[in-house]
Write a protein that holds these residues in place. Structure first.
Motif, mmCIF file in Angstrom:
data_model
loop_
_atom_site.group_PDB
_atom_site.id
_atom_site.type_symbol
_atom_site.label_atom_id
_atom_site.label_comp_id
_atom_site.label_asym_id
_atom_site.label_seq_id
_atom_site.Cartn_x
_atom_site.Cartn_y
_atom_site.Cartn_z
ATOM 1 N N UNK A 517 0.851 -1.193 0.000
ATOM 2 C CA UNK A 517 0.000 0.000 0.000
ATOM 3 C C UNK A 517 0.885 1.241 0.000
ATOM 4 N N UNK A 518 0.382 2.291 -0.585
ATOM 5 C CA UNK A 518 1.097 3.566 -0.617
ATOM 6 C C UNK A 518 0.078 4.693 -0.562
ATOM 7 N N UNK A 519 0.581 5.911 -0.405
ATOM 8 C CA UNK A 519 -0.305 7.066 -0.320
ATOM 9 C C UNK A 519 0.465 8.290 -0.788
ATOM 10 N N UNK A 520 -0.274 9.392 -1.026
ATOM 11 C CA UNK A 520 0.352 10.644 -1.420
ATOM 12 C C UNK A 520 0.428 11.571 -0.217
ATOM 13 N N UNK A 521 1.609 12.130 0.005
ATOM 14 C CA UNK A 521 1.824 13.077 1.095
ATOM 15 C C UNK A 521 2.859 14.085 0.630
ATOM 16 N N UNK A 522 2.548 15.349 0.846
ATOM 17 C CA UNK A 522 3.439 16.423 0.377
ATOM 18 C C UNK A 522 3.701 16.294 -1.123
ATOM 19 N N UNK A 523 2.621 15.906 -1.825
ATOM 20 C CA UNK A 523 2.696 15.749 -3.282
ATOM 21 C C UNK A 523 3.701 14.684 -3.725
ATOM 22 N N UNK A 524 3.957 13.750 -2.831
ATOM 23 C CA UNK A 524 4.886 12.679 -3.168
ATOM 24 C C UNK A 524 4.238 11.326 -2.878
ATOM 25 N N UNK A 525 4.714 10.331 -3.619
ATOM 26 C CA UNK A 525 4.240 8.958 -3.471
ATOM 27 C C UNK A 525 5.106 8.289 -2.414
ATOM 28 N N UNK A 526 4.512 7.915 -1.265
ATOM 29 C CA UNK A 526 5.303 7.337 -0.177
ATOM 30 C C UNK A 526 4.633 6.073 0.367
ATOM 31 N N UNK A 527 5.416 5.279 1.076
ATOM 32 C CA UNK A 527 4.934 4.028 1.665
ATOM 33 C C UNK A 527 5.120 3.981 3.173
ATOM 34 N N UNK A 528 6.208 4.572 3.636
ATOM 35 C CA UNK A 528 6.569 4.458 5.044
ATOM 36 C C UNK A 528 5.622 5.283 5.908
ATOM 37 N N UNK A 529 5.227 4.689 7.025
ATOM 38 C CA UNK A 529 4.307 5.372 7.927
ATOM 39 C C UNK A 529 4.561 4.899 9.346
ATOM 40 N N UNK A 530 3.724 5.309 10.270
ATOM 41 C CA UNK A 530 3.758 4.789 11.622
ATOM 42 C C UNK A 530 2.362 4.275 11.974
ATOM 43 N N UNK A 531 2.331 3.172 12.689
ATOM 44 C CA UNK A 531 1.062 2.616 13.138
ATOM 45 C C UNK A 531 0.136 2.115 12.056
ATOM 46 N N UNK A 532 0.622 1.400 11.019
ATOM 47 C CA UNK A 532 -0.339 0.854 10.051
ATOM 48 C C UNK A 532 -1.260 -0.150 10.751
ATOM 49 N N UNK A 533 -2.474 -0.212 10.301
ATOM 50 C CA UNK A 533 -3.480 -1.048 10.960
ATOM 51 C C UNK A 533 -3.047 -2.504 11.050
ATOM 52 N N UNK A 534 -2.374 -3.008 10.040
ATOM 53 C CA UNK A 534 -1.955 -4.410 10.078
ATOM 54 C C UNK A 534 -1.059 -4.679 11.282
ATOM 55 N N UNK A 535 -0.130 -3.762 11.576
ATOM 56 C CA UNK A 535 0.758 -3.944 12.722
ATOM 57 C C UNK A 535 -0.029 -3.890 14.032
#
Length: 585
Positions: A517-535
């Motif tokens: 899964x990925x998302x757009x943040x600051x007009x950029x395509x990113x994957x890294x996050x904190x606290x994904x639901x799966x974890x």
């Protein structure tokens, strides 16, 4: 995914409990009216160690050979022991909403050393070889008047039969659950009409010799360091019972004027065996197999296979399309599923068949390919993906009454713990052990080579969920005591590695990714996050299971109390979505 897992178990459980009528054995088959045109159309046979996939060719037949243990590569330490120095900065960037900068930092300093899964030392599950049979017929016309090849799920037996120029040729194939060899029975309805040649090969790293009417193929795979990796061997021989003669060339066995012929194939590797004596076992298995009558071997094979397969029965009725070839049934099912009630039951039983065929207690669990591969560079290395694929291969085993087939996975996970402890310290300065998103038979636990997918934290926790399932179904305290250190070690890691989300105050993983899964943040395509639901979900399930395990075993009172407190601080399902929304836009 955990919800999907439970739903799968519930559905299979309902089928097992509600439907008592057995499905007719003649319905439990895959069958086709022509030879396979590509490898994916061939019929998979396996006894948990050996695999064969015949294509049913008329003039030339290729039977792909596999051994569940054949891997290139070798053990390595790809941990970056300086990675934990960058962990505070990575987390601060995530808290500040600068996920793109955190991802860049991870790619520089927080992935595995070296090429990771793209390197030769990582290794690859590989084809063992190809058994090629070339048939000769008296007529140039090779268009049969009838043709059928099928896989009988309830007997673990494949057949090919066709009539050509008035002669019916029949082939039977088994990977024996008895003597542990592959056997092909070839017959012709006309006396002396069976003529063929036999050869062994593979795409690389092999040598064949013919001696004493045996073809032997040997080789050694690349370990990624000095080239001297795992050794393998295959040997094939032919037994005639009613006429015909065997001769040889430098690389082939030749059979002429036979009516019935039995082809025996024995194979093996030096995985966890002496590199100097493993071939003795291969040769002894061939000798033992050939000393028995095929009828005796077939009866033993079916009886041993059915000890597992016959534990579970389901009947959903038939339908007007149930008599068609499997490929036609599949095409029509998407249009009118009500016309083939038997196909879902066949699909379920096929899954059970594949599980029985691709693993056995004491060996390796099924990989991305089960145990079947036709290449030296298997897609995605044919390895173990811990972000869903391993779990999918095992979800149904307990509910489908194949409980002991979970044990090879437990053995594989035991082999991850030692390196996983190094990885936990190197990257998170945490106790316990972690495995990220991919592993191999060599115990790899490091992050993958790219932050976009390789930093997923949930691999070890999800593996522990599979291990727990075996106890949940069996209530086997001896097994629980055996796996408890694995579960506890995984819980230790998550307990130490969780941080408090400053916005919600929940304890979450950071950094991590939601697999694929990925998302757009600051007009950029990113994957890294904190606290994904799966974890969040997997950590909650793991802590709950370890608490129950410690109570059942009467150990670790203080640790249990600590986990109970941490459990209260984990995001609940609805809160997990809130955390993701707050931090990921």
């Amino acid at each position: 995914m955990i919800i999907g897992k439970r739903l799968c178990v519930i559905v299979v459980g309902l089928l097992a409990g509600k439907l008592s009528h057995s499905q007719s054995n003649n319905v439990l088959q895959l069958w086709y009216d022509k030879p396979a045109s590509v490898w994916e159309e061939t019929l998979p046979l396996g006894n948990g160690r050996l695999g064969m996939m015949p294509d049913g060719g008329i003039e030339k037949e290729t039977i792909v050979l596999n051994d569940i243990t054949l891997w290139s590569g070798s053990e390595q330490d790809a941990n970056n022991y300086e990675a934990n120095q960058y962990l505070p900065n990575i987390r601060q960037l995530l808290i500040a909403g600068k996920n793109d900068e955190a991802q860049d930092l991870i790619n520089k300093h927080f992935v595995c050393k070296g090429p990771g899964s793209g390197g030769k030392q990582w290794g690859c599950f590989q084809i063992l070889g190809n058994l090629e049979i070339k048939y000769k017929y008296p007529s140039k016309s090779l268009k049969p008047s009838t043709y059928k090849r099928n896989l009988q799920l309830s007997n673990a037996l494949a057949t090919t039969s066709f009539t050509l120029n008035g002669v019916t040729y029949t082939r039977e194939y088994i990977t024996s659950f008895g003597t542990d060899v592959g056997i092909i029975k070839l017959t012709s309805s006309k006396s002396g009409a069976l003529n063929f040649s036999l050869a062994l090969s593979r795409p690389e790293r092999f040598n064949t010799v013919v001696s004493n009417n045996n073809i032997e193929m040997r080789g050694q795979l690349d370990n990624g360091t000095d080239g001297k990796g795992m050794q393998y061997m295959a040997v094939a021989a032919v037994k005639l019972t009613d006429g015909g003669k065997i001769s040889t060339t430098e690389k082939e066995l030749l059979v002429n004027d036979a009516t019935t012929a039995y082809v025996y194939i024995s194979m093996g590797t030096d995985y966890k065996q002496s590199a100097h004596h493993f071939d003795d076992k291969v040769l002894q298995l061939l000798k033992t197999g050939m000393s028995k009558s095929y009828t005796t071997e077939k009866v033993t094979h079916i009886a041993n296979f059915q000890k597992l397969f016959n534990r579970f029965q389901v009947n959903l009725g038939t339908g007007k399309n149930s008599h068609l070839t499997t490929d036609k049934r599949l095409d029509l099912f998407y249009k009118n599923p009500q016309d083939d009630n038997a196909l879902p039951a066949l699909h379920l039983q096929y899954g059970r068949y594949l599980s029985i065929s691709s693993t056995r207690v004491g060996l390796l669990p099924p990989n991305l390919q089960g145990l079947w591969a036709n290449q030296t560079q298997t897609p995605w290395n044919g390895d173990y993906h811990l972000d869903i694929n391993v779990e999918m291969n095992h979800w149904h085993l307990e509910a489908a009454n194949l409980s002991e087939l979970n044990l090879p996975l437990a053995d594989l996970v035991k082999g991850l713990v030692k390196n996983g402890e190094k990885t936990a310290k190197a990257y998170y300065n945490a106790n316990g052990w972690i495995a990220h998103v991919i592993t191999n038979i060599w115990g790899f636990t490091e992050p993958g080579e790219s932050a976009s997918w390789g930093i997923a934290n949930s691999g070890s926790g999800w593996l522990c969920a599979n291990l727990w399932d075996h106890y949940a179904y069996t209530k086997d305290k001896k097994y629980l005591k055996d796996i408890y250190p694995i579960l506890k070690g995984s819980a230790l890691f998550y307990r130490d590695a969780l941080i408090q989300d400053p916005k919600t105050k929940w304890l979450v993983t950071a950094p991590s990714v939601s697999p694929e899964n990925s998302f757009f943040l600051n007009d950029k395509h990113v994957n890294v996050c904190m606290g994904p639901t799966i974890d969040n979900q997997i950590t909650r399930e793991l802590f709950s299971n370890v608490i129950e395990a410690s109570e059942a075993l009467g150990v670790d009172t203080d640790f249990r109390s600590d986990l109970k407190q941490k459990l209260k601080q984990l995001p609940r399902p609805a809160a997990s979505a809130l955390v993701a929304a707050l931090w990921n836009g």
